[in-house]
Design a protein around this motif. Structure first.
Motif, PDB file in Angstrom:
ATOM      1  N   HIS A 120      -4.514   1.458  -4.572  1.00 35.24           N
ATOM      2  CA  HIS A 120      -5.936   1.490  -4.901  1.00 35.24           C
ATOM      3  C   HIS A 120      -6.486   2.719  -4.885  1.00 35.24           C
ATOM      4  O   HIS A 120      -8.006   2.300  -4.376  1.00 35.24           O
ATOM      5  N   LYS A 121      -6.260   3.943  -4.700  1.00 36.32           N
ATOM      6  CA  LYS A 121      -6.694   4.797  -5.042  1.00 36.32           C
ATOM      7  C   LYS A 121      -7.463   5.556  -6.452  1.00 36.32           C
ATOM      8  O   LYS A 121      -8.111   4.770  -6.876  1.00 36.32           O
ATOM      9  N   HIS A 170       0.096  12.603   5.641  1.00 37.58           N
ATOM     10  CA  HIS A 170      -0.695  11.500   6.515  1.00 37.58           C
ATOM     11  C   HIS A 170       0.087  10.752   7.270  1.00 37.58           C
ATOM     12  O   HIS A 170       1.897  10.920   7.332  1.00 37.58           O
ATOM     13  N   ASN A 178      -3.796  15.257   1.707  1.00 34.41           N
ATOM     14  CA  ASN A 178      -5.167  14.482   1.863  1.00 34.41           C
ATOM     15  C   ASN A 178      -6.365  14.964   2.139  1.00 34.41           C
ATOM     16  O   ASN A 178      -7.627  14.446   2.647  1.00 34.41           O
ATOM     17  N   LEU A 227       5.848   4.117   1.368  1.00 35.71           N
ATOM     18  CA  LEU A 227       7.125   4.898   2.340  1.00 35.71           C
ATOM     19  C   LEU A 227       7.613   4.670   4.182  1.00 35.71           C
ATOM     20  O   LEU A 227       8.536   5.476   4.187  1.00 35.71           O
ATOM     21  N   ASN A 276       0.927  -0.830  -0.008  1.00 34.34           N
ATOM     22  CA  ASN A 276      -0.082  -0.259   0.781  1.00 34.34           C
ATOM     23  C   ASN A 276       1.067   1.089   0.104  1.00 34.34           C
ATOM     24  O   ASN A 276       2.016   1.065  -0.049  1.00 34.34           O
ATOM     25  N   GLY A 277       0.069   2.375   0.250  1.00 28.23           N
ATOM     26  CA  GLY A 277       1.497   3.281   0.344  1.00 28.23           C
ATOM     27  C   GLY A 277       1.966   3.746   1.262  1.00 28.23           C
ATOM     28  O   GLY A 277       3.645   4.211   1.446  1.00 28.23           O
ATOM     29  N   THR A 278       1.470   3.322   2.324  1.00 29.28           N
ATOM     30  CA  THR A 278       2.162   3.100   4.277  1.00 29.28           C
ATOM     31  C   THR A 278       3.812   2.702   4.160  1.00 29.28           C
ATOM     32  O   THR A 278       4.439   2.458   4.351  1.00 29.28           O
ATOM     33  N   PRO A 297      -0.366   4.937  -3.023  1.00 31.27           N
ATOM     34  CA  PRO A 297      -0.668   3.103  -2.906  1.00 31.27           C
ATOM     35  C   PRO A 297      -1.873   2.822  -4.621  1.00 31.27           C
ATOM     36  O   PRO A 297      -1.599   3.703  -5.198  1.00 31.27           O
ATOM     37  N   ALA A 346       0.385   9.440  -3.100  1.00 31.33           N
ATOM     38  CA  ALA A 346      -0.847   8.947  -2.584  1.00 31.33           C
ATOM     39  C   ALA A 346      -2.424   9.458  -3.535  1.00 31.33           C
ATOM     40  O   ALA A 346      -3.049   8.790  -3.901  1.00 31.33           O
ATOM     41  N   GLN A 347      -2.377  11.116  -3.206  1.00 39.85           N
ATOM     42  CA  GLN A 347      -3.916  11.868  -3.624  1.00 39.85           C
ATOM     43  C   GLN A 347      -3.061  12.143  -5.072  1.00 39.85           C
ATOM     44  O   GLN A 347      -4.411  12.820  -6.279  1.00 39.85           O
ATOM     45  N   ALA A 388      -0.022  16.189  -2.558  1.00 34.43           N
ATOM     46  CA  ALA A 388      -1.303  16.781  -1.960  1.00 34.43           C
ATOM     47  C   ALA A 388      -1.601  16.288  -1.372  1.00 34.43           C
ATOM     48  O   ALA A 388      -1.943  15.012  -0.533  1.00 34.43           O
ATOM     49  N   ASP A 414       5.347  11.753  -1.466  1.00 34.92           N
ATOM     50  CA  ASP A 414       3.783  10.863  -1.001  1.00 34.92           C
ATOM     51  C   ASP A 414       3.027  11.461  -2.690  1.00 34.92           C
ATOM     52  O   ASP A 414       2.249  12.355  -1.994  1.00 34.92           O
ATOM     53  N   SER A 452       1.574   7.975   7.488  1.00 34.16           N
ATOM     54  CA  SER A 452       2.285   6.631   6.925  1.00 34.16           C
ATOM     55  C   SER A 452       3.906   7.576   6.229  1.00 34.16           C
ATOM     56  O   SER A 452       5.209   7.023   6.325  1.00 34.16           O
ATOM     57  N   THR A 474       4.011  15.351   0.651  1.00 34.20           N
ATOM     58  CA  THR A 474       3.485  15.002   0.451  1.00 34.20           C
ATOM     59  C   THR A 474       2.813  16.042  -1.276  1.00 34.20           C
ATOM     60  O   THR A 474       3.141  17.424  -0.992  1.00 34.20           O
TER      61      THR A 474
END
Ligand SMILES: Cc1ncc(COP(=O)(O)O)c(C=O)c1O
Length: 384
Positions: free
Chosen positions: A198-199, A97, A148, A76, A71-73, A196, A175-176, A146, A173, A99, A144
């Motif tokens: 899954h987003k 985040h 979250n 990272l 996943n993202g965590t 991640p 993720a977003q 962006a 990061d 993470s 990050t």
């Protein structure tokens, strides 16, 4: 249910993702291994296809620089714990985040690193703040792309240049942003990019990726060691990427879904996907401007925004009550609370209750947003 929680994970997935998951699970879900039987080889080929797709989409240096993560965590943590050494100074931000924040704070508390956390302005980090925070001991800037919580896209291009000139590593990061903001690793001096799957790349949960750029060669230590499907005689972890950082059976089914998800994003284009989500959020911003008491958290600039927006909940409502009422009485899913990002809520004055965050996806419509706004109006009237 009207699902407006895509910043947590995207739902529904595009149809080709469900088809790829089903097909792969029924035909090829073996343990990938180069010296194995035909199903194992098919699984290995899926991993290769996934790395090639990632490398093409983000314009990385080579497919083997892409590490599949949980996943993202996970990505990272591999990046942060693999890159720092005792005595290092690390710069991060109040937008992070947990993470990113938690591994860094744990390393700081253990006396391994010193840490500077920069304050953002209205949800944006100023590049000059990074320049001023870097010292000769700074080896890593971790931030990050962006927020979250706010959806604000950070100016990582000028920051990347500042970090590169200082000789430090730059960890982003994404993720977003992965899937909705174009990222070109050939022109952007980013050393480590984690996200991640899954987003907004529309893979299933349980899959993510980390890009390890050439400057990290020889520096990035694995913190998980184990089987790699090849090189089994070596008593220690192989040093070559990607296996150096990929001990254990990979989530090859997740890779099949992620590969199909990226192909779908490529067919639509990240810009178009972001603009659709931001256009939906414009309705919310207009509604809040006209309302009595509702406020948007952070600066609203549609050009530098992804599809996540936080609303500050007026008294006597709380974000938690509101989330529960929207879920149970209106069949609407949003995310109340701190969104795993406590520092930005402290900065905004919304700690400890947080905000409500809505994050539409590609399949949401203006009608979904209008139903959400009607529900908010109704709840506000009922509670006042
Ligand atoms: C900005 C940001 N970073 C990291 C993460 C962690 O990703 P994951 O939950 O896949 O570990 C998230 C998830 O919400 C996020 O929004």
């Amino acid at each position: 249910m009207i699902y407006l929680d895509n910043a947590a994970t995207s739902f529904p997935k595009p149809e080709p993702v469900y088809e790829a998951l089903d097909r792969f699970a029924r035909t090829s879900l073996a343990n990938p291994g180069r010296a194995g039987h035909r199903m194992a080889i098919a699984a290995e080929e899926q991993l290769d296809a996934g790395r090639n797709t990632l490398n093409r989409f983000f314009r990385g240096e080579a497919p083997e620089r892409w590490i599949f993560t949980l996943n993202g965590t996970d990505g990272l943590n591999i990046a942060i714990k693999g890159i720092v050494r005792p005595g290092d100074h690390v710069v991060t931000t109040d937008l992070e985040h947990n993470s990113v924040s938690r591994p860094l704070v744990a390393l700081e508390k253990a006396g391994v690193i010193s840490l500077t956390r920069l304050a953002s302005e209205d949800g944006y980090l100023l590049p000059d703040a990074v320049r001023a925070a870097i010292t000769p001991a700074t080896t890593l800037v971790a931030m990050t792309h962006a927020s979250n919580v706010l959806g604000t896209v950070q100016p990582i291009e000028p920051i990347a240049t500042i970090v590169r000139e200082a000789g430090a590593f730059f960890l982003v990061d994404a993720a977003q942003t992965a899937g909705v903001v174009p990222i070109d690793l050939r022109s952007l001096p980013v050393d480590l990019l984690a996200f991640p799957g899954h987003k907004a790349l529309y893979g299933p949960t349980g899959i993510g990726a980390l890009y390890a750029g050439p400057r990290t060669d020889g520096r990035l230590r694995p913190w998980r060691e184990g089987g790699t499907g090849g090189d089994s005689s070596s008593p220690t972890q192989p040093q070559a990427l990607p296996h150096a950082l990929e001990g254990g059976t990979p989530n090859v089914l997740g890779v099949a879904g992620l590969t199909a998800g990226i192909a779908w994003v490529e067919s639509r284009g990240p810009d178009e996907l972001r603009c659709h989500e931001v256009d939906l959020l414009r309705r919310v911003v207009a509604w809040a401007d006209d309302s009595n008491g509702w406020r948007i958290a952070g600066r609203w600039d549609p050009e530098t925004h992804v599809g996540a927006l936080s609303l500050i909940v007026p008294d006597p409502l709380t974000p938690q009550d509101l989330g529960a009422i929207l879920d149970t009485s209106f069949d609407i899913a949003i995310r109340p609370g701190l969104h795993c990002a406590p520092y930005i809520h402290r900065r905004l004055g919304t700690y400890p209750d947080g905000t409500i965050r809505l994050s539409p996806g590609p399949f949401n419509t203006p009608d979904d947003i209008d139903a959400f706004l009607r529900a908010l109006s109704e709840i506000t009237v009922a509670m006042s």
